[in-house]
Every structure is written in C-alpha cells, then in structure tokens.
Design a protein around this motif. Structure first.
Motif, PDB file in Angstrom:
ATOM      1  N   GLY A 100       2.636  13.694  -0.866  1.00 47.27           N
ATOM      2  CA  GLY A 100       1.422  14.572  -1.333  1.00 47.27           C
ATOM      3  C   GLY A 100       0.810  13.274  -0.955  1.00 47.27           C
ATOM      4  O   GLY A 100      -0.086  13.820  -1.353  1.00 47.27           O
ATOM      5  N   ALA A 101       0.281  12.225  -0.868  1.00 50.81           N
ATOM      6  CA  ALA A 101      -0.493  10.817  -0.474  1.00 50.81           C
ATOM      7  C   ALA A 101      -0.641  11.631   0.644  1.00 50.81           C
ATOM      8  O   ALA A 101       0.323  12.295   1.387  1.00 50.81           O
ATOM      9  N   ASP A 102      -2.241  11.715   1.057  1.00 50.89           N
ATOM     10  CA  ASP A 102      -2.967  11.791   2.538  1.00 50.89           C
ATOM     11  C   ASP A 102      -3.427  10.197   2.578  1.00 50.89           C
ATOM     12  O   ASP A 102      -3.174   9.032   2.315  1.00 50.89           O
ATOM     13  N   ILE A 103      -2.768  10.513   4.299  1.00 56.02           N
ATOM     14  CA  ILE A 103      -2.610   9.066   5.574  1.00 56.02           C
ATOM     15  C   ILE A 103      -3.461   9.084   6.114  1.00 56.02           C
ATOM     16  O   ILE A 103      -3.713  10.151   7.018  1.00 56.02           O
ATOM     17  N   LEU A 104      -4.223   8.576   6.464  1.00 54.57           N
ATOM     18  CA  LEU A 104      -5.808   7.844   7.608  1.00 54.57           C
ATOM     19  C   LEU A 104      -5.013   6.834   7.590  1.00 54.57           C
ATOM     20  O   LEU A 104      -5.448   6.157   7.912  1.00 54.57           O
ATOM     21  N   TYR A 105      -4.219   7.516   9.542  1.00 45.69           N
ATOM     22  CA  TYR A 105      -4.658   6.047  10.228  1.00 45.69           C
ATOM     23  C   TYR A 105      -5.647   5.826  11.726  1.00 45.69           C
ATOM     24  O   TYR A 105      -6.896   6.901  11.272  1.00 45.69           O
ATOM     25  N   HIS A 106      -5.650   4.627  11.737  1.00 40.72           N
ATOM     26  CA  HIS A 106      -6.934   4.512  12.872  1.00 40.72           C
ATOM     27  C   HIS A 106      -8.074   4.252  11.954  1.00 40.72           C
ATOM     28  O   HIS A 106      -9.422   4.812  12.786  1.00 40.72           O
ATOM     29  N   GLY A 128       0.897  -1.071   0.599  1.00 36.93           N
ATOM     30  CA  GLY A 128       0.417  -0.335  -0.065  1.00 36.93           C
ATOM     31  C   GLY A 128       0.694   1.273  -0.235  1.00 36.93           C
ATOM     32  O   GLY A 128       0.362   1.994  -0.877  1.00 36.93           O
ATOM     33  N   VAL A 129       1.541   1.204   1.163  1.00 36.81           N
ATOM     34  CA  VAL A 129       2.697   2.556   0.887  1.00 36.81           C
ATOM     35  C   VAL A 129       3.466   2.665  -0.086  1.00 36.81           C
ATOM     36  O   VAL A 129       3.173   3.631  -1.470  1.00 36.81           O
ATOM     37  N   ALA A 130       3.886   1.497  -1.105  1.00 35.44           N
ATOM     38  CA  ALA A 130       4.672   1.504  -2.770  1.00 35.44           C
ATOM     39  C   ALA A 130       3.415   2.293  -3.627  1.00 35.44           C
ATOM     40  O   ALA A 130       3.214   2.952  -4.330  1.00 35.44           O
ATOM     41  N   ALA A 131       2.351   1.540  -3.344  1.00 35.38           N
ATOM     42  CA  ALA A 131       1.216   2.125  -4.087  1.00 35.38           C
ATOM     43  C   ALA A 131       1.371   3.203  -4.148  1.00 35.38           C
ATOM     44  O   ALA A 131       0.845   4.614  -5.154  1.00 35.38           O
ATOM     45  N   ALA A 132       0.877   3.423  -2.803  1.00 39.44           N
ATOM     46  CA  ALA A 132       0.064   4.838  -2.383  1.00 39.44           C
ATOM     47  C   ALA A 132       1.258   6.580  -3.601  1.00 39.44           C
ATOM     48  O   ALA A 132       1.158   7.803  -3.719  1.00 39.44           O
ATOM     49  N   GLY A 134       1.763  12.787  -9.786  1.00 39.72           N
ATOM     50  CA  GLY A 134       0.502  13.924  -9.279  1.00 39.72           C
ATOM     51  C   GLY A 134      -0.795  13.619  -9.155  1.00 39.72           C
ATOM     52  O   GLY A 134      -1.433  14.793  -9.456  1.00 39.72           O
ATOM     53  N   LYS A 135      -1.045  12.739  -8.729  1.00 37.12           N
ATOM     54  CA  LYS A 135      -2.555  12.448  -8.849  1.00 37.12           C
ATOM     55  C   LYS A 135      -2.886  12.615  -7.430  1.00 37.12           C
ATOM     56  O   LYS A 135      -2.725  12.110  -6.249  1.00 37.12           O
ATOM     57  N   ARG A 136      -4.164  13.188  -7.101  1.00 36.56           N
ATOM     58  CA  ARG A 136      -4.921  13.145  -5.529  1.00 36.56           C
ATOM     59  C   ARG A 136      -5.145  11.122  -4.511  1.00 36.56           C
ATOM     60  O   ARG A 136      -5.795  11.067  -4.714  1.00 36.56           O
ATOM     61  N   THR A 137      -4.217  10.862  -3.797  1.00 37.26           N
ATOM     62  CA  THR A 137      -3.772   9.502  -3.455  1.00 37.26           C
ATOM     63  C   THR A 137      -4.223   9.633  -1.983  1.00 37.26           C
ATOM     64  O   THR A 137      -3.450  10.842  -1.224  1.00 37.26           O
ATOM     65  N   LEU A 138      -5.577   9.015  -1.479  1.00 41.45           N
ATOM     66  CA  LEU A 138      -5.928   9.171   0.097  1.00 41.45           C
ATOM     67  C   LEU A 138      -5.053   7.694   0.540  1.00 41.45           C
ATOM     68  O   LEU A 138      -5.629   6.220  -0.512  1.00 41.45           O
ATOM     69  N   LEU A 139      -4.267   6.907   1.305  1.00 39.22           N
ATOM     70  CA  LEU A 139      -4.077   5.893   1.669  1.00 39.22           C
ATOM     71  C   LEU A 139      -4.420   5.518   3.192  1.00 39.22           C
ATOM     72  O   LEU A 139      -4.231   6.358   3.968  1.00 39.22           O
TER      73      LEU A 139
END
Ligand SMILES: Cc1cc2nc3c(=O)[nH]c(=O)nc-3n(C[C@H](O)[C@H](O)[C@H](O)COP(=O)(O)OP(=O)(O)OC[C@H]3O[C@@H](n4cnc5c(N)ncnc54)[C@H](O)[C@@H]3O)c2cc1C
Length: 418
Positions: free
Chosen positions: A110-116, A24-28, A35-40
């Motif tokens: 620039g990827a956004d991360i959301l934990y929990h 998932g990290v590699a993908a994000a 340049g794509k808006r990405t959420l992990l």
C-alpha cells in the motif's frame, strides 16, 4: 540574484521515505504493512538503488537478517539461470527480478511510489522536519509527514535539514566510486574459466595480468568478474576507481564519463588480447555510478571501529553484521586496490536502534549507508544485508512512533514494534 518559487502541496503522509534503494524499499514496505500512509520518493526510474540501478554484483552479508529478508529471498528465489539462491553469505541475484519484486512488494503493502522525484530541500521548524521539497516533471512539490526516513544512501535529507554529519576518514578522504558493467561473450568452461578468473583467490590477479597484457593499467587493481548467468554467459565486471566527490554533480558526471570510457577501453583491450576474452562484449553499464561513501548522519549512537573489533552487542541491537571491514584504496596510486590494513575479519557485532535516530532532528530516522557510524565501521555495514535490515527496522519504528504519537528518541522497547 534571489530566486523565489512557489511549491505545490503534494500530500500529507504518516511517513515519507526518501530514496528507494534496498534500505528505502524495506523501510517503506515495513511501514506501510503496519497500516501507515507511506510515500517513497525516488530520483531514478526503478527501485533497488545500487542493487539495480548500479548493477550490483553480489548480495553480501545475507545471514540472520530477519523474516522480512527471508521473504525477499523467497520472492527472488532463483538467480538469472533459474537456479535456487544459495545458502551462502555472498551471491548474485537477478537484477530485473529484483526491480519487479521490489515494485510488487511496495504495491502490495500500500506504499505510494513516486519515481523521477528528487528531494532537493527541507522545511524545518526548530528540531522538527515539516516537509520535503522535490523537483520533478510535476514541477516544485512539497510533501508533509509526521516521520521522515533518510534512505538516500548519501544522507541528502539529513544534510538538507541541517543535521550534523561526517564524511570520509579523519582527513575527509572517501573511498573511490566505481561504475559497474555487465558483459557477455566469455565462454564459461568450468575446468578452465572458473579456476582462473572467478571463484578463487588468484582470479583478480589473473584478470589484472590479462588486462596488463593488453597494454592497459586499470584504475582498479583488483578487477572483478562475477558470474550472473552460466547459461547465458553473463557476468558483472568492475575495473575502475574514480576519485571525485560523490556529493558533487560535476565530479559525479566526470567520474561517470571517465569510468564508462575505461570500461569500454579495457573490454576492447581484452578482446584483442584473445583467449577466453575474444568475444567479450559490454552489454550494459550502470546508469548510477556507485558511491561507496556519502554522509553519515549523526545519530543518538555512532557505531565505531571499537564496536566492530569487540563484536559489541547492544540491548537495542537490531542488526547483526558479519562482513569484514573493506576499504578500497583512498589514493589512485595504491597498487593493491585496497587499504590492506583495514581488510580485516572481526566477530559479529550489532547496530543499535539509536544509530538510526537523528541526534539533531527529532522526527528523522536514517536507514542504509547513511546511518550513524565512523569511517571504518561504515566500510563493514555498508553492504546489502545491513542496508535492508536497517530499512526494515526504521520503517517499523516509524510506524510505531506514528501509532503512539511519540518521537523516535523516546526509544521504545524493541519488542513493542519488531
Ligand atoms: C561500487 C560499489 C560496489 C558495491 N558492491 C557491493 C557488493 O558487491 N555487495 C553488497 O552487498 N554491497 C555492495 N555495495 C554496497 C551497496 O551500496 C549496498 O549494498 C546498498 O545498495 C546500500 O543501500 P542504500 O539503500 O543505503 O543506498 P543505495 O543503494 O545507494 O540507494 C539510495 C537510493 O536513493 C536514491 N536517492 C539518492 N538521493 C536522492 C534524493 N536526493 N532524492 C531522491 N532519491 C534519492 C538513489 O537514486 C537510490 O535509489 C557496493 C557499493 C558500491 C558503491
């Protein structure tokens, strides 16, 4: 009883990646860098999945996994002792540094991360995935995207979308789970310790003899010590096999409880046994029990044991796998710890891009453990190098699909996005 609830809108992204393990990290990162808006979205409180939350011992199958992998190795650069990471196909990396560098890479890309944030359901319309539903401290929130990537390891997202999947062997039996621990207090003495308990063929047998000598028969008959740091005498320690379902919360909980008890019991037994073990101390047990096998989501191509044995190459080959097939015993009463008939070397073979593309959901890609393959092939490609590389490619391909407004099953030429 019918329960209905409102979900809040969390945002619309180009690509939503579900599961922040290595795949998932590699993908994000690879998607956001384009340049794509990405959420992990990640259920735990750090990135790295089994590499970090699971206290993974070795990174396996690390050769020829592309420039992005090389960049990660450069960032990790040194092991816990500050020594340069070796050029061998199996080595330990520093768990904490991995967490930190994965977070830095995501932030820089620039990827956004959301934990929990647990991905708990999916909204589909015919063959298209419209949104993922999540549960977290923020309540019930949904996220929309053009392309979604399932990197949950267990294929949770594919399953929630209703995509076809396989699990286990032809009888539905899966490999056991294991909880990994870190230990210290074992005096590392190169002439004695190294030759008997690590880095040689007899090591596992010698550890087993000592555990048996302490009056304990461990559930994993090939117990393992992996040197994490010679300087601080810290080691990875794996002594258990658990046979519940890795997809059932009750089984996962019971397996975790039982495995943690067993780790401490074995450590206590060894300590009392004496010798090099007399100061043994468990410093940490993983917060995530290791599930070797989850769902394998059906793709446009299913990597098979025949491909593995033949060393198959593909026009759309995106990852070369060199690790052997490796199936831990499917029954608790197997005394070797492994299903030996499968423990075989094979020529390098490739994973094609099509194994990352869902056959049922048109805007769903898979990366890591849950790509499309059979039981035996999965036992070979489920390790570190292929997980990361399939993630990188899934992220790059998702970005290409968004950019060109096409669906993954249009099967772009590899040179157009890699
Ligand atoms: C016991 C054990 C020992 C292993 N030993 C080795 C080894 O020595 N060397 C090696 O190279 N490989 C080893 N592996 C293989 C290891 O699993 C892979 O190297 C790699 O971690 C797979 O990466 P992944 O990203 O596909 O999945 P994972 O690492 O499992 O990551 C999946 C991530 O998704 C998150 N997630 C799951 N479901 C959801 C959800 N519904 N919503 C949100 N987030 C979710 C999880 O929290 C996790 O962070 C081992 C595996 C196990 C189980």
């Amino acid at each position: 009883m019918v329960i209905t609830r409102e979900y809040k809108f969390g945002g619309k992204y180009d690509v939503v990646v579900c599961g922040g393990g290595p795949a998932g990290v590699a993908a994000a990162v690879s998607c956001a860098k384009r340049g794509k808006r990405t959420l992990l979205l990640e259920a735990g409180g750090c990135l790295g999945g089994f590499w970090t939350r699971g206290l993974l011992t070795w990174l396996i199958d690390t050769f020829d996994k592309g420039d992005f992998w090389d960049e990660v190795m450069e960032r990790l650069e040194k092991n816990a002792d500050g020594k340069k990471l070796p050029s061998i196909s199996r080595f330990t990396a520093d768990t904490e540094k991995t967490k930190l560098e994965f977070e830095r890479m995501c932030k820089e890309s620039g990827a956004d991360i959301l934990y929990h944030t647990f991905v708990s359901d999916a909204i589909t319309d015919h063959r298209m995935l419209k949104a993922v539903l999540t549960e977290s401290k923020s309540g019930h929130v949904y996220y929309e995207a053009s392309i979604f990537i399932d990197s949950t390891g267990d294929g949770d997202l594919g399953y929630l979308c209703g995509a076809a999947y396989e699990i286990g062997n032809e009888d539905g039996k899966t490999q056991p789970m294991s909880l990994v621990a870190h230990v210290d207090g074992v005096k590392i003495d190169k002439t004695n310790y190294d030759s008997r308990y690590v880095r040689n063929k007899e090591a596992k047998g010698n550890i087993l003899n000592d555990i048996n000598g302490s009056g304990i028969s461990p559930s994993y008959k090939s117990p393992l010590l992996a040197v994490l740091s010679e300087k601080y005498n810290t080691l990875g320690f794996m002594v258990n096999h658990e046979y519940g379902s890795g997809l059932d919360t009750k089984d996962i909980t019971e397996s975790t409880l039982s495995a943690r008890e067993e780790i401490h019991k074995v450590a206590e037994g060894l300590k009392n046994y004496g010798g090099i073990w007399k100061d043994l101390r468990v410093t940490a047990t993983a917060d995530m029990i290791g599930v070797r096998e989850g769902r394998r989501i059906k793709g446009l191509y299913r990597v098979s044991i025949d491909d593995v044995v033949a060393g198959k190459q593909f026009e759309d080959g995106i990852c070369t796998v060199t690790f052997n097939t490796d199936i831990h015993s499917l029954r608790a009463d197997n005394n070797s710890g492994f299903e030996e008939k499968y423990d075989k070397k094979h020529p390098p073979y490739q994973i094609p891009l099509r194994a990352l593309i869902s056959a049922d959901i048109d805007n769903l890609l898979m990366a890591g453990r849950c790509i499309s393959g059979d039981f035996v092939a999965h036992s070979s490609y489920r390790v570190a190098g292929p997980a990361f590389r399939t993630g990188e490619v899934a992220g790059a391909y998702a970005a290409y699909c968004v950019e060109n407004n096409v669906l993954p099953n249009t099967l772009a030429d590899l040179s157009s996005f890699l």
